[in-house]
Design an enzyme around this catalytic site. Structure first.
Site, PDB file in Angstrom:
ATOM      1  N   HIS A 190       0.339  -1.118   0.062  1.00  0.00           N
ATOM      2  CA  HIS A 190       0.234   0.015   0.023  1.00  0.00           C
ATOM      3  C   HIS A 190       0.824   1.051   0.026  1.00  0.00           C
ATOM      4  CE1 HIS A 190      -3.358  -2.707   2.016  1.00  0.00           C
ATOM      5  NE2 HIS A 190      -3.755  -2.010   0.163  1.00  0.00           N
ATOM      6  N   GLU A 242       1.640   4.580   2.883  1.00  0.00           N
ATOM      7  CA  GLU A 242       2.242   3.609   4.507  1.00  0.00           C
ATOM      8  C   GLU A 242       3.627   3.721   4.256  1.00  0.00           C
ATOM      9  OE1 GLU A 242      -0.296  -0.212   4.228  1.00  0.00           O
ATOM     10  OE2 GLU A 242      -1.515   0.323   4.139  1.00  0.00           O
ATOM     11  N   ARG A 279      -2.837   4.702  -2.359  1.00  0.00           N
ATOM     12  CA  ARG A 279      -2.764   3.681  -1.516  1.00  0.00           C
ATOM     13  C   ARG A 279      -3.103   2.906  -2.897  1.00  0.00           C
ATOM     14  NH1 ARG A 279      -5.551  -0.079   2.712  1.00  0.00           N
ATOM     15  NH2 ARG A 279      -6.769  -1.390   1.737  1.00  0.00           N
ATOM     16  N   HIS A 330       2.146  -3.100   6.884  1.00  0.00           N
ATOM     17  CA  HIS A 330       1.273  -1.909   6.427  1.00  0.00           C
ATOM     18  C   HIS A 330       1.706  -1.036   7.755  1.00  0.00           C
ATOM     19  CE1 HIS A 330      -1.042  -4.097   3.254  1.00  0.00           C
ATOM     20  NE2 HIS A 330      -0.190  -4.931   4.000  1.00  0.00           N
ATOM     21  N   GLU A 379       0.479  -4.376  10.610  1.00  0.00           N
ATOM     22  CA  GLU A 379      -0.576  -2.956  11.270  1.00  0.00           C
ATOM     23  C   GLU A 379       0.751  -2.310  11.972  1.00  0.00           C
ATOM     24  OE1 GLU A 379      -2.083  -2.104   9.107  1.00  0.00           O
ATOM     25  OE2 GLU A 379      -3.402  -3.393   7.802  1.00  0.00           O
TER      26      GLU A 379
HETATM   27 ZN   LIG Z   1      -1.784  -1.784   4.109  1.00  0.00          ZN
END
Ligand SMILES: [Zn+2]
Length: 311
Positions: free
Chosen positions: A62, A65, A118, A187, A262
């Site tokens: 993404h 990020e 993104r 991420h 994350e």
């Molecule tokens: Zn992501």
């Protein structure tokens, strides 16, 4: 690279080239193909002794990020230069395939046009570009958490592997799939360690072990700065997803240890995490990675050291 600011794609690529030259016996520049706009999906293979079982690391799928490529490049540096004995043991027990920025068109776009982009940059309709490269893999493709609207942030693409980036990266992973013991995907943001699978009602085959290992990793992560991570699978603690890279890899190659990070934070800065948090974030994540490997070894998933050879 000094991790006091976020780096552009060309700087990350040049840095990897320089490592290939500086560590000719250990670090090899590799490619997982090209993006829609023709950029190299550049990575490094790090191998201190050939013929080991392997680890796959993927960052930047993404585009916005930014802490993800920063963390993955930090990990590369640690693998090559850390003198910490427990880290060295992990580094030298595996072959590492590491790709800091697997959506290079998107990453460049976040630096040049729109910071919060993104997706990929493939034109899919007159006005809307890009598919979500983490909803484009051939695992429950097009189901939950995916949009069919080409303008949506989570547009899954016209079909599985419609994107050059995911298609060619999947071919790279397929070529080493049977060698993989560990797959980590990075991420942001939310401070969660995610376990497969993201689809409703489906837990990974060794969920209980991955949960236990994940809890130990989160505990290790919190030691330095008190940063709290949750552990669980996406459908249960975040939202249902389908067509993600890590679920595809876990399912197809039965990779025992698979996590999606994350990273920081929990929303205060979100995708715009200040650069002064890069190093603390990376330090705590390295502590968690050590815990993942050591706990996995304790549960019998692999034996680090000279016995960890692949057949
Ligand atoms: Zn992501």
């Amino acid at each position: 690279m000094s991790w006091d600011s976020y780096y552009r794609l060309e700087d990350i690529h040049a840095w990897m080239d320089s490592l290939g030259a500086a560590y000719p016996k250990v670090a090899t520049v590799i490619s997982a193909g090209r993006s829609y706009e023709g950029r190299d999906i550049k990575g490094l293979k790090i191998s201190f002794t050939s013929g080991r079982r392997s680890v796959f690391i993927e960052g930047g799928i993404h585009a916005r990020e930014w802490i993800s490529p920063a963390t993955v490049t930090y990990l590369i540096n640690e693998l090559l230069t850390s003198s910490d004995p427990s880290f060295r043991r992990i580094a030298e027990s595996f072959d590492w395939y590491i790709f800091p920025s697997v959506n290079p068109d998107g990453y460049v776009f976040t630096h040049t046009w729109y910071r919060l982009w993104r997706k990929t940059r493939t034109p899919h309709s007159t006005f809307c570009y890009g598919a979500d490269p983490n909803r484009n893999w051939d695992f429950h493709w097009g189901e939950e958490g995916t949009s069919t609207n080409t303008c949506s942030e989570t547009y899954g693409g016209p079909e599985a592997f419609s994107e050059s980036e995911t298609y060619s990266l999947s071919k790279m992973i397929e070529s080493i799939g049977s060698e993989l013991d560990v797959y980590l995907s990075f991420h942001s943001y939310s401070q969660i360690l995610l376990i497969s699978y993201g689809t409703t009602g489906q837990r990974s085959e060794n969920f209980d072990d991955e949960y236990e290992i994940g809890k130990k990793a989160a505990e290790a992560l919190s030691q330095k700065y008190g940063t709290e991570y949750q552990v669980g699978n996406s459908q249960e603690i975040l939202y249902a997803t389908s067509g993600s890279s890590s679920d595809w890899a876990k399912y197809n190659f039965q990779i025992p240890i698979v996590y999606t990070y994350e990273l920081r934070d929990t929303g205060e800065n979100g995708f715009l995490l200040p650069a002064e948090q890069i190093i603390p974030n990376c330090e705590e994540v390295m502590d968690s990675i050590v815990a993942i490997f050591e706990e996995s070894e304790k549960l019998g998933y692999f034996k680090m050291g000279s016995n960890n050879t692949s057949q």
